[in-house]
Design a protein around this motif. Structure first.
Motif, PDB file in Angstrom:
ATOM      1  N   VAL B 207      12.895  87.749  53.751  1.00  0.00           N
ATOM      2  CA  VAL B 207      13.562  87.550  55.021  1.00  0.00           C
ATOM      3  C   VAL B 207      14.974  88.127  55.029  1.00  0.00           C
ATOM      4  O   VAL B 207      15.414  88.726  56.004  1.00  0.00           O
ATOM      5  CB  VAL B 207      13.581  86.035  55.318  1.00  0.00           C
ATOM      6  CG1 VAL B 207      14.486  85.729  56.463  1.00  0.00           C
ATOM      7  CG2 VAL B 207      12.161  85.570  55.617  1.00  0.00           C
ATOM      8  N   ALA B 208      15.662  87.974  53.879  1.00  0.00           N
ATOM      9  CA  ALA B 208      17.097  88.277  53.818  1.00  0.00           C
ATOM     10  C   ALA B 208      17.442  89.641  54.395  1.00  0.00           C
ATOM     11  O   ALA B 208      18.418  89.795  55.121  1.00  0.00           O
ATOM     12  CB  ALA B 208      17.573  88.194  52.374  1.00  0.00           C
ATOM     13  N   GLU B 209      16.609  90.635  54.075  1.00  0.00           N
ATOM     14  CA  GLU B 209      16.935  91.994  54.452  1.00  0.00           C
ATOM     15  C   GLU B 209      16.828  92.233  55.951  1.00  0.00           C
ATOM     16  O   GLU B 209      17.452  93.142  56.470  1.00  0.00           O
ATOM     17  CB  GLU B 209      15.970  92.938  53.735  1.00  0.00           C
ATOM     18  CG  GLU B 209      16.634  93.774  52.668  1.00  0.00           C
ATOM     19  CD  GLU B 209      15.631  94.736  52.081  1.00  0.00           C
ATOM     20  OE1 GLU B 209      15.491  95.842  52.645  1.00  0.00           O
ATOM     21  OE2 GLU B 209      14.989  94.363  51.085  1.00  0.00           O
ATOM     22  N   TYR B 210      15.990  91.462  56.623  1.00  0.00           N
ATOM     23  CA  TYR B 210      15.624  91.838  57.991  1.00  0.00           C
ATOM     24  C   TYR B 210      16.243  90.999  59.108  1.00  0.00           C
ATOM     25  O   TYR B 210      16.552  91.514  60.163  1.00  0.00           O
ATOM     26  CB  TYR B 210      14.101  91.792  58.138  1.00  0.00           C
ATOM     27  CG  TYR B 210      13.387  92.720  57.197  1.00  0.00           C
ATOM     28  CD1 TYR B 210      13.285  94.079  57.490  1.00  0.00           C
ATOM     29  CD2 TYR B 210      12.840  92.254  56.014  1.00  0.00           C
ATOM     30  CE1 TYR B 210      12.639  94.953  56.627  1.00  0.00           C
ATOM     31  CE2 TYR B 210      12.191  93.121  55.144  1.00  0.00           C
ATOM     32  CZ  TYR B 210      12.093  94.466  55.448  1.00  0.00           C
ATOM     33  OH  TYR B 210      11.455  95.316  54.601  1.00  0.00           O
ATOM     34  N   VAL B 231      24.113  81.108  54.922  1.00  0.00           N
ATOM     35  CA  VAL B 231      23.081  80.230  54.361  1.00  0.00           C
ATOM     36  C   VAL B 231      23.022  80.370  52.844  1.00  0.00           C
ATOM     37  O   VAL B 231      22.949  79.380  52.114  1.00  0.00           O
ATOM     38  CB  VAL B 231      21.703  80.534  54.996  1.00  0.00           C
ATOM     39  CG1 VAL B 231      20.602  79.784  54.255  1.00  0.00           C
ATOM     40  CG2 VAL B 231      21.701  80.150  56.459  1.00  0.00           C
ATOM     41  N   PHE B 232      23.110  81.603  52.351  1.00  0.00           N
ATOM     42  CA  PHE B 232      22.982  81.829  50.911  1.00  0.00           C
ATOM     43  C   PHE B 232      24.181  81.339  50.113  1.00  0.00           C
ATOM     44  O   PHE B 232      24.139  81.280  48.891  1.00  0.00           O
ATOM     45  CB  PHE B 232      22.712  83.308  50.611  1.00  0.00           C
ATOM     46  CG  PHE B 232      21.406  83.784  51.180  1.00  0.00           C
ATOM     47  CD1 PHE B 232      20.312  82.933  51.215  1.00  0.00           C
ATOM     48  CD2 PHE B 232      21.278  85.067  51.686  1.00  0.00           C
ATOM     49  CE1 PHE B 232      19.107  83.352  51.744  1.00  0.00           C
ATOM     50  CE2 PHE B 232      20.071  85.491  52.231  1.00  0.00           C
ATOM     51  CZ  PHE B 232      18.994  84.639  52.254  1.00  0.00           C
ATOM     52  N   ARG B 233      25.271  81.012  50.819  1.00  0.00           N
ATOM     53  CA  ARG B 233      26.418  80.441  50.102  1.00  0.00           C
ATOM     54  C   ARG B 233      26.029  79.128  49.448  1.00  0.00           C
ATOM     55  O   ARG B 233      26.621  78.721  48.453  1.00  0.00           O
ATOM     56  CB  ARG B 233      27.562  80.191  51.096  1.00  0.00           C
ATOM     57  CG  ARG B 233      28.209  81.472  51.521  1.00  0.00           C
ATOM     58  CD  ARG B 233      29.731  81.356  51.532  1.00  0.00           C
ATOM     59  NE  ARG B 233      30.280  82.696  51.725  1.00  0.00           N
ATOM     60  CZ  ARG B 233      30.880  83.093  52.839  1.00  0.00           C
ATOM     61  NH1 ARG B 233      31.070  82.231  53.816  1.00  0.00           N
ATOM     62  NH2 ARG B 233      31.324  84.311  52.960  1.00  0.00           N
ATOM     63  N   HIS B 234      25.023  78.449  50.049  1.00  0.00           N
ATOM     64  CA  HIS B 234      24.612  77.136  49.528  1.00  0.00           C
ATOM     65  C   HIS B 234      23.566  77.298  48.445  1.00  0.00           C
ATOM     66  O   HIS B 234      22.495  76.708  48.483  1.00  0.00           O
ATOM     67  CB  HIS B 234      24.055  76.274  50.661  1.00  0.00           C
ATOM     68  CG  HIS B 234      24.979  76.147  51.820  1.00  0.00           C
ATOM     69  ND1 HIS B 234      25.989  75.218  51.863  1.00  0.00           N
ATOM     70  CD2 HIS B 234      25.059  76.848  52.979  1.00  0.00           C
ATOM     71  CE1 HIS B 234      26.645  75.340  53.006  1.00  0.00           C
ATOM     72  NE2 HIS B 234      26.112  76.323  53.696  1.00  0.00           N
ATOM     73  N   CYS B 235      23.905  78.135  47.472  1.00  0.00           N
ATOM     74  CA  CYS B 235      22.966  78.497  46.420  1.00  0.00           C
ATOM     75  C   CYS B 235      22.356  77.271  45.726  1.00  0.00           C
ATOM     76  O   CYS B 235      21.143  77.111  45.640  1.00  0.00           O
ATOM     77  CB  CYS B 235      23.721  79.349  45.419  1.00  0.00           C
ATOM     78  SG  CYS B 235      22.687  80.336  44.384  1.00  0.00           S
ATOM     79  N   ALA B 236      23.233  76.385  45.278  1.00  0.00           N
ATOM     80  CA  ALA B 236      22.771  75.221  44.510  1.00  0.00           C
ATOM     81  C   ALA B 236      21.920  74.286  45.360  1.00  0.00           C
ATOM     82  O   ALA B 236      20.874  73.801  44.924  1.00  0.00           O
ATOM     83  CB  ALA B 236      23.967  74.468  43.946  1.00  0.00           C
ATOM     84  N   GLU B 237      22.360  74.053  46.607  1.00  0.00           N
ATOM     85  CA  GLU B 237      21.623  73.142  47.487  1.00  0.00           C
ATOM     86  C   GLU B 237      20.232  73.693  47.792  1.00  0.00           C
ATOM     87  O   GLU B 237      19.266  72.940  47.880  1.00  0.00           O
ATOM     88  CB  GLU B 237      22.376  72.923  48.811  1.00  0.00           C
ATOM     89  CG  GLU B 237      23.663  72.134  48.695  1.00  0.00           C
ATOM     90  CD  GLU B 237      24.869  73.038  48.519  1.00  0.00           C
ATOM     91  OE1 GLU B 237      24.721  74.155  47.963  1.00  0.00           O
ATOM     92  OE2 GLU B 237      25.966  72.634  48.946  1.00  0.00           O
ATOM     93  N   PRO B 245      17.289  81.181  46.475  1.00  0.00           N
ATOM     94  CA  PRO B 245      17.945  82.209  47.273  1.00  0.00           C
ATOM     95  C   PRO B 245      17.513  83.565  46.711  1.00  0.00           C
ATOM     96  O   PRO B 245      16.980  83.615  45.614  1.00  0.00           O
ATOM     97  CB  PRO B 245      19.429  81.956  47.040  1.00  0.00           C
ATOM     98  CG  PRO B 245      19.506  81.166  45.793  1.00  0.00           C
ATOM     99  CD  PRO B 245      18.223  80.419  45.667  1.00  0.00           C
ATOM    100  N   PRO B 246      17.751  84.666  47.445  1.00  0.00           N
ATOM    101  CA  PRO B 246      17.354  85.951  46.876  1.00  0.00           C
ATOM    102  C   PRO B 246      17.953  86.083  45.482  1.00  0.00           C
ATOM    103  O   PRO B 246      19.064  85.623  45.235  1.00  0.00           O
ATOM    104  CB  PRO B 246      17.978  86.970  47.823  1.00  0.00           C
ATOM    105  CG  PRO B 246      18.218  86.250  49.074  1.00  0.00           C
ATOM    106  CD  PRO B 246      18.434  84.821  48.720  1.00  0.00           C
ATOM    107  N   ALA B 266      26.771  89.162  48.904  1.00  0.00           N
ATOM    108  CA  ALA B 266      25.758  90.203  49.033  1.00  0.00           C
ATOM    109  C   ALA B 266      24.355  89.603  49.096  1.00  0.00           C
ATOM    110  O   ALA B 266      24.060  88.633  48.412  1.00  0.00           O
ATOM    111  CB  ALA B 266      25.854  91.161  47.855  1.00  0.00           C
ATOM    112  N   THR B 267      23.494  90.175  49.931  1.00  0.00           N
ATOM    113  CA  THR B 267      22.114  89.692  50.003  1.00  0.00           C
ATOM    114  C   THR B 267      21.122  90.772  49.614  1.00  0.00           C
ATOM    115  O   THR B 267      19.948  90.497  49.445  1.00  0.00           O
ATOM    116  CB  THR B 267      21.770  89.195  51.421  1.00  0.00           C
ATOM    117  OG1 THR B 267      22.131  90.212  52.348  1.00  0.00           O
ATOM    118  CG2 THR B 267      22.504  87.921  51.732  1.00  0.00           C
TER     119      THR B 267
END
Lengths: 271, 283, 282
Positions: B207-210, B231-237, B245-246, B266-267
């Motif tokens: 999903v991340a890329e699109y 959204v990806f900032r919340h890696c641990a959660e 996450p990616p 970066a994603t």
């Protein structure tokens, strides 16, 4: 939608009846049903009812579950009663409009209703206290003598247990396909019979294809696990008669002898 | 012009002892033309949620508005809604049933009551849009390859000309090549037609890329609803609720934890490489 | 000689049209030779249609080579008398978890294989217990398989094969239909089989991250073995992998991108930790 349908109506609890060998329960149920057709007087039915009542009490299954099975045959029951009531020729009892209730009619109607009800409740006791699995096992072993007559007992039992495993899966699948086709505008609910039958094509074709694919996969998986029919197979849960099973057989025998002897006496009251 | 969900709850088997709360107070706004990813693991409620969007499931409580109209209104034509919000189920190729691909794609528009010419025009158009070559149109759908079957099935929904296209796990069971191709095609479709596309998935990488926006579901609730970077900032959660996450995001976090002063936003791999190069130069 | 050996194996099948006329011949496996040592963890990687599943079915004597020979523990799979010995030596787990569970209760399903082999009841129970424990599903032994998640079902399938005490297990895309969580569970169980029980594992997959732990990897393309080596060797060839359009793990890709941007790194980096160390971080 279809997910709610459960197959087999096993009621999970601890009881002597639950623990009995399925062969005992199968034989017992069969003999009980046969016995119902031997009685000539109400005493026989009384004995049968008391026997049934005792077994139900022992099974710890609430009575309402037993009666649940009745709902399915209620229509049949009513039909039998009505037909017998009005269509049996004999001595007139009551006459309303063009319909006459005869003494003989009343008698057969009541007998038929009682027989049918006990038959349904009797077989419910078996299905409520035996897992479908156990039941197929019992049939496989109990019917083994039929193998001499080239009846494929093991294969039939295996088919039954596979069917039991896959019916819920196929139900869910039906539900899914139905939803997907509804999302494509399919309409399963309106129109006349022919239109409705036609509307089933988008459901049935994918369902059959899926069932065949599953059957193919399963056959391969079974062969990969060395399945090659019933010969030379052992059982993880072999059926072995224990003392409680012997006692149960004895009880059934006592019931049969008592019921059929007393139930066939010429009693004046029954007339 | 949008979809609005207002405090939507959904309980499976509501009047049985086995009642399960599948959706818990969902509030959402889906404006036109967005490309949205709904992420969650199996049982998070994501599939239940999308089945509400076209009225297949009815909320136990709460309201849903499509283009300003309450879809639970007594006069509302829910059958029409199903043409407006096209829902492609998981393994859609399992619903193919006609003798050839083209006839199968015609099924949807035909059900909308359109005339034959329009139906065929739409079917043709849809098949072109999913990138299925012309020579396959009159083949039996069962003779196609896995990826082609899936395209044909997606075309079957696309031919209804929906305003919103919802795809439930469109890449499930495909190999990497098939996955990439399908996602690419969907992206192209979205930019080409400007329609709203909702992609349901359990894979962040897919999903991340699109997408422009990610909605993370967990236990029937919306956990996060934001642009991918946020959204990806919340890696641990995310990891805690069983969602990875990616991998790049995870790697950058790991590098940062080990003392590299790297930007972890970066994603994609390209972005990550740039970030690492920049951070290394600083040392 | 290894536990599994294939020599010049070719598998062809005839395509027919609706009337049954021959349309052509498809070569699904094309002249493949390989040798698997007892106790190894082997991964076979490739796209759908690369021939990897067809090859796998040869190991379990479900398919027989058109040309060449496959030996399992010294037995020629084409020898019809050995079929059942081969199948109990090399167990097989398939892709769809629903379509390979026969029992209506977990423990009964695991007992299915031993029952077919004629193992006495008492020993079946022992085997069922140890197999379920090995995949971490013992507490679910009384459950109906229909109530389990995909990953759990697949672990039950693995236990079902394990209870037959095979020397080798072939897993044909066991994770293709699972979500990330299920995938992890299954791979963990498979690794434990190999590490703890010492069972030879042949894992067929198209997920790159699952082959990191393999001793040896074969990449298949168009029925042939296109690449062969340790995961490190395989992942060093980023360009080749991209040409075959296989998913390279993002960490390997990142390292590759960094190399291109002039940062000195070794080839074939497989984990974030490795990358960090290579970058001389703590």
């Amino acid at each position: 939608m279809l997910r709610d349908i459960t197959l087999g109506q096993y009621y999970q609890t601890e009881s002597v009846i639950h623990r009995l060998d399925p062969r005992v329960k199968l034989a017992g149920t069969l003999l009980f049903i046969i016995s119902l057709f031997f009685f000539r007087n109400f005493l026989g039915y009384m004995i049968a009812a008391s026997f049934l009542f005792l077994v139900i009490r022992l099974s710890h299954v609430p009575f309402r579950f037993m009666v649940k099975g009745m709902r399915a045959v209620l229509f049949l029951l009513l039909l039998t009663v009505v037909f017998n009531l009005f269509l049996t020729p004999g001595e007139a009892l009551v006459s309303v409009w063009k319909l006459t209730i005869t003494k003989e009619g009343l008698r057969t109607a009541v007998t038929m209703a009682v027989r049918l009800a006990m038959l349904v409740v009797g077989s419910s006791v078996m299905t409520l206290t035996t897992t479908p699995n156990n039941l197929t096992d019992g049939m496989e072993k109990g019917l083994r003598p039929l193998k001499l007559f080239r009846v494929p007992v093991h294969e039939v039992a295996m088919m039954m247990s596979i069917a039991l495993r896959f019916i819920p899966i196929l139900m869910e699948e039906t539900d899914k396909i139905m939803k997907a086709q509804i999302a494509r505008g399919a309409d399963f609910e309106s129109g006349n019979l022919i239109r409705r039958a036609k509307a089933l094509v988008p459901l049935m074709v994918p369902l059959f294809i899926s069932a065949f694919r599953r059957a193919n996969d399963l056959a391969m998986a079974m062969e990969a696990r060395c399945y090659r029919g019933g010969d030379g197979r052992t059982k993880m849960k072999p059926l072995i008669y224990r003392s409680r099973d012997r006692i149960a057989y004895l009880c059934i025998l006592v019931y049969l002898v008592a019921g059929i002897w007393l139930g066939r006496l010429e009693l004046p009251v029954a007339g | 012009m949008s979809i609005i969900l207002d405090h939507v709850n959904y309980i499976y088997g509501a009047d049985t002892p086995l009642a399960v709360k599948a959706l818990d107070d969902i509030c959402l706004q889906i404006p036109d033309g967005q490309f949205i990813g709904i992420i969650g693991h199996t049982g998070s409620g994501k599939s239940t949620l999308v089945q509400h969007l076209n009225g297949l499931l009815k909320a136990t409580s709460g309201s849903i508005y499509f283009n300003g109209e309450d879809i639970y209104d007594r006069d509302y034509d829910r059958k029409k809604l199903r043409g407006k919000v096209g829902l492609v189920f998981q393994y859609p190729e399992h619903q193919l049933f006609e003798i050839d691909v083209f006839t199968d794609v015609c099924f949807g528009p035909k059900n909308l009551g359109l005339d034959k010419k329009e139906v065929e025009l739409r079917a043709y158009d849809a098949l072109r849009k999913v990138g299925l070559p012309d020579e396959l149109f009159y083949q039996s759908p069962f003779e196609l390859s896995g990826g082609q079957k899936r395209r044909a099935a997606i075309a079957g929904v696309l031919a209804m000309k929906p305003e919103v296209l919802v795809l439930d796990e469109p890449t499930a069971g495909l190999d990497p090549r098939g996955r990439e191709e399908i996602l690419h095609q969907i992206k192209e479709l979205q930019t080409g037609t400007g329609m709203t596309v909702i992609l349901v998935s359990h894979s962040m990488e897919d999903v991340a890329e699109y997408v422009d926006r990610i909605i993370v579901m967990n236990k029937g609730r919306i956990l996060y609803d934001n642009v991918p970077k946020e959204v990806f900032r919340h890696c641990a959660e995310l990891e805690e609720v069983g969602l990875a996450p990616p991998q790049v995001t995870y790697i950058l976090h790991e590098l940062r934890r080990r003392g590299l002063d790297v930007d972890t936003d970066a994603t994609t791999v390209e972005e990550a490489a740039e970030a690492v190069v920049k951070a290394m130069a600083k040392r | 000689m290894g536990i599994i050996r294939a020599k010049d194996v070719t598998f062809e099948y005839i395509r027919r049209d609706e009337e049954g006329n021959v349309e052509g011949i498809t070569t699904a496996v094309d002249n493949v030779s390989l040798n698997v040592k007892q106790g190894d963890f082997i991964a076979i990687l490739g796209h759908n249609g690369s021939g990897k599943s067809t090859l796998a079915k040869h190991i379990n004597a479900i398919l027989y080579p058109t040309e060449g020979t496959v030996w399992v523990d010294g037995m020629d799979t084409a020898d019809e008398e050995k079929v059942w010995d081969i199948r109990r030596t090399a167990g097989m787990v398939f892709q769809n978890p629903d379509n390979q569970i026969i029992g209506q209760v977990v423990e009964e399903d695991v007992g299915f294989g031993p029952e077919n082999m004629g193992v006495p009841a008492k020993e079946i129970w022992e085997r069922v217990e140890e197999s379920l424990k090995a995949v971490g599903m013992y507490e679910f032994r009384k459950h109906s398989p229909n109530k389990l998640s995909g990953g759990q079902k697949q672990r039950v399938s693995i236990a079902g094969v394990l209870a037959m005490h095979p020397k080798c297990i072939v897993l044909d895309e066991p994770t293709a239909m699972l979500d990330p969580r299920g995938r992890k569970e299954v791979i963990r169980a498979v690794r434990a089989l190999n590490d703890v029980e010492g069972v030879t594992v042949v894992l067929i997959t198209h997920y790159m991250e699952e082959i990191i732990y393999a001793d040896k990897v074969f990449v298949m393309d168009k029925g042939r073995i296109a690449m062969e080596g340790t995961p490190k060797e395989i992942f060093s060839e980023v360009e080749d992998l991209q040409e075959l359009r296989l998913d390279v793990p993002q960490v390997t890709l990142l390292a590759y991108e960094l190399q291109k941007r002039g940062i000195m790194l070794p080839d074939g980096i497989l984990t974030a930790e490795e990358l960090a160390e290579a970058l001389h971080l703590r």
